[in-house]
Design an enzyme around this catalytic site. Structure first.
Site, PDB file in Angstrom:
ATOM      1  N   ALA A 148      44.004 -13.785 -47.645  1.00  0.00           N
ATOM      2  CA  ALA A 148      45.139 -14.586 -48.117  1.00  0.00           C
ATOM      3  C   ALA A 148      44.616 -15.697 -49.015  1.00  0.00           C
ATOM      4  CB  ALA A 148      45.934 -15.150 -46.948  1.00  0.00           C
ATOM      5  N   SER A 149      43.486 -15.412 -49.692  1.00  0.00           N
ATOM      6  CA  SER A 149      42.883 -16.359 -50.625  1.00  0.00           C
ATOM      7  C   SER A 149      42.639 -17.707 -49.942  1.00  0.00           C
ATOM      8  CB  SER A 149      43.747 -16.503 -51.875  1.00  0.00           C
ATOM      9  OG  SER A 149      43.092 -17.267 -52.867  1.00  0.00           O
ATOM     10  N   HIS A 150      43.153 -18.793 -50.511  1.00  0.00           N
ATOM     11  CA  HIS A 150      42.860 -20.139 -50.008  1.00  0.00           C
ATOM     12  C   HIS A 150      43.924 -20.653 -49.042  1.00  0.00           C
ATOM     13  CE1 HIS A 150      45.600 -20.566 -53.381  1.00  0.00           C
ATOM     14  NE2 HIS A 150      45.988 -21.710 -52.861  1.00  0.00           N
ATOM     15  N   THR A 174      38.009 -18.321 -51.065  1.00  0.00           N
ATOM     16  CA  THR A 174      37.751 -17.589 -49.825  1.00  0.00           C
ATOM     17  C   THR A 174      37.248 -16.176 -50.053  1.00  0.00           C
ATOM     18  OG1 THR A 174      39.655 -18.804 -48.963  1.00  0.00           O
ATOM     19  CG2 THR A 174      38.712 -17.113 -47.542  1.00  0.00           C
TER      20      THR A 174
END
Length: 643
Positions: A233-235, A389
């Site tokens: 979910a990336s950052h 991330t």
């Protein structure tokens, strides 16, 4: 199959996602017995202290059994929630009880499914949801059954795309970032794919670019795949997670994601009506594990060596620190930089930790950039590198502490690419500066094509331009997403940094005394605004002024009104070519008002030489939109009043 068992210690099979469900419709039977911690459906046994045992209830309903934990907090890495690790080591006196439970001995039976609106999980070309509890007001909607359905749906989509001949089984790789829900969702996705007849290779901790790259790898029988899934979910905060999907043609688009979610909804309904998910034992027999990151990082190392004329250690003597933000990018220091001869002491937050205890892994975040800047200065390093991330975004810091991100990173990448491909078109997102356009076109001799927000939009536009004969070799966003034609239009933060290192290594091969300052020298002359900010104007979807319409329709009406208003102001000028929102120049700067890709928000970006100029631009925007009562203008009013 209905069975009865007398237990003194309890062995049990159930999906761990049920630990996060509301069990109010179930029949609850109070009992004292050992605790069960289910990790993706495995049968395991643990014990609990008398003090903790009162927090457990045995819950039975229909075809499934589960354990409910109370007063829990997220526990990383085990796929369960618990109040105290030491409780796992303590035993309790357990009364023998009769337990009646409907359970399948050949698989995990599915029941008591929550109703899910799958289309609400779409986030452009990604899928995003809440995977674990822990944040008030954010109920879990990305459960194991939901994940299984989504993975099976991707399998159906892939079959339709690939149309394999005969009895050939397609192969899918699955990887994940450092999030605490990652392994549970990886196993759930594996179950969904295997039950649909796919071969699965689990890569474990990986980067998003590596997952795409695995669809391109040839000649490695254990690694070549037809499609891949990245769990990330990336950052976003620790409780979130999601999925990105790839084939050898690239990442899937919005239409593909919508198709997959519609398929998943149908699969989910069938499962909730009594379908059976395969047991982990059956799944494990069809799942392989592989260390693909070693192949991926080896390719990165080889790229830098080639750029330096096949020198083994072209970065020897350079001190480069890495900040991975406890995401998946920790590999870059030991597996890329050190084999190239760089010194990496002072690198920080390389260990994966899905609670992100040090800072948000985001190259756009001020705290994150301050952290890598401090590391560079404290260690007297030549260069600092920071990743998000899942490593599809990146930024850098030079030896003086100057940040190389946003417009600066685009300018530097454009300078490098235009040396190799003179006159090529650089495609960016819509919020890049006027100064960047001047730098690319007047100083570098290239062409700046400012398009829309969204990394997939930018990449697809570059591909489209090439298809109609306009050469483009770089597509890059201010967020740090960047893709190069030479790298299969792969959105890869690590490769962006390798591209910088290639330039540094090639220059050092000619003159060993050269340091990283040669990179920042390449963007001398980039005109940068004194003031740059973004103000988000939220749309109240419940406001009467929407008149039952959507926030998107309302936002478009605001933009249309702004467009008409600007035409009557002699101090302002609309951008002659614009693909998103309304972009206006004036007072030595510019502003852009656009509709968010996914949220009921109109972001307003302002850049100007001085605070006074920014104030004038903000006031012009305010005067144009103040008659729309569903807009929350408080942030814009505060800026105008305080500036």
């Amino acid at each position: 199959m209905r069975w009865e068992s007398h237990i003194s210690t309890l062995l049990f099979l159930f999906p761990s996602s049920l630990l996060h469900r509301d069990f109010s419709p179930y029949t609850e039977r109070e009992a004292t017995y050992p605790s069960m911690a289910a990790v993706s459906g495995r049968i395991i046994q643990t014990t609990v202290s008398p003090r903790q045992s009162k927090n457990l209830r045995l819950i039975t309903s229909g075809t499934i059994c589960a354990v409910k934990l109370h007063s829990t907090v997220p526990h990383q890495g085990l796929g369960l929630t618990w109040t105290e690790n030491s409780a796992m080591q303590k035993s309790a006196t357990v009364k023998t009880k009769n337990l009646l439970c409907n359970a399948s001995q050949s698989g995990t039976a599915v029941s008591s499914f929550e109703k899910v609106d799958f289309l609400k999980l779409q986030n452009g070309s990604d899928i995003r949801g809440v995977a674990i509890e822990g944040v008030e007001g954010e109920p879990v909607n990305l459960t194991e059954p939901v994940t299984e359905a989504i993975a099976a749906a991707f399998g159906g989509w892939l079959l339709n795309k690939k149309k394999p001949e005969g009895s050939k089984h397609l192969r899918v790789s699955i990887g994940h970032d450092s999030r605490i829900s990652a392994k549970i969702l990886q196993n759930a996705a594996s179950r969904g794919l295997v039950s649909a007849g796919f071969e699965v290779i689990q890569y474990g901790l990986a980067s998003t670019p590596a997952m795409f790259n695995s669809t391109l790898t040839q000649g490695e029988a254990n690694h070549w795949v037809d499609g891949s899934i990245m769990i990330t979910a990336s950052h976003l905060p620790y409780n979130r997670n999601g999925f990105k999907f790839f084939t050898c043609e690239g990442g899937l688009g919005k239409a593909d994601i919508k198709d997959i979610l519609q398929r998943a909804s149908s699969i989910y309904e069938k499962l909730s009506d009594g379908g059976v998910i395969m047991s982990n034992k059956d799944v494990e027999a069809s799942v392989k594990k592989a260390d693909y990151m070693s192949i991926y990082t080896s390719d990165l190392v080889s790229a830098v060596r080639r750029a330096a004329g096949n020198i083994e250690k072209p970065l020897k003597g350079l001190h480069i620190v890495v900040d991975a933000g406890n995401g998946a990018g920790g590999f870059f220091a030991a597996k890329v930089l050190e084999p190239l001869g760089a010194i990496t002491s002072g690198s920080q937050f390389l260990e994966p930790d899905g609670l992100f205890p040090n800072h948000i892994p985001n190259p756009e975040d001020k705290t994150a950039m301050q952290a890598i800047t401090k590391a560079v200065l404290d260690n007297k390093a030549d260069l600092g590198i920071i990743f998000d991330t899942d490593v599809d975004r990146s930024a850098a810091v030079d030896s003086t502490g100057r940040e190389i991100n946003r417009n600066r990173l685009i300018a530097l990448m454009a300078a490098i690419v235009l040396e190799e491909h003179p006159g090529t078109t650089i495609v960016t997102d819509s919020v890049t500066s006027d100064g960047l356009t001047t730098f690319i076109e007047n100083r570098l001799g290239g062409k700046h094509h400012r398009f829309k927000r969204g990394y997939k939009n930018v990449i697809d536009e570059a591909i489209r331009l090439n298809s109609i004969g306009e050469e483009s070799h770089l597509a890059i966003e201010t967020s740090g997403h960047g893709a190069l034609k030479e790298n299969h239009w792969l959105d890869d933060g690590a490769y962006l940094m390798v591209k910088l290192l290639n330039k540094l290594a090639s220059m050092r091969a000619k003159d060993p005394s050269i340091d990283s300052k040669c990179l920042t020298d390449m963007i001398d002359g980039l005109d940068e605004a004194g003031i740059a900010l973004e103000i988000r104007l939220k749309i109240d979807q419940n406001h009467a002024d929407l008149k039952g319409g959507s926030f998107r329709d309302y936002g478009e009406a605001v933009l249309k009104h702004l467009n008409n208003t600007i035409e009557s102001d002699p101090n302002l000028k609309k951008a002659p070519k614009n693909f998103e929102g309304v972009r206006v120049s004036g007072y030595g700067g510019w502003f852009l008002l656009r509709l968010s890709l996914h949220d009921p928000v109109l972001p307003l970006n302002i850049e100007a030489p001085t605070k006074e100029d920014a104030h004038k631009l903000g006031l012009a925007a305010l005067n144009a939109v103040r008659e729309f009562p569903a807009l929350d203008l408080s942030a814009l009013l505060n800026f105008v009043q305080l500036s």
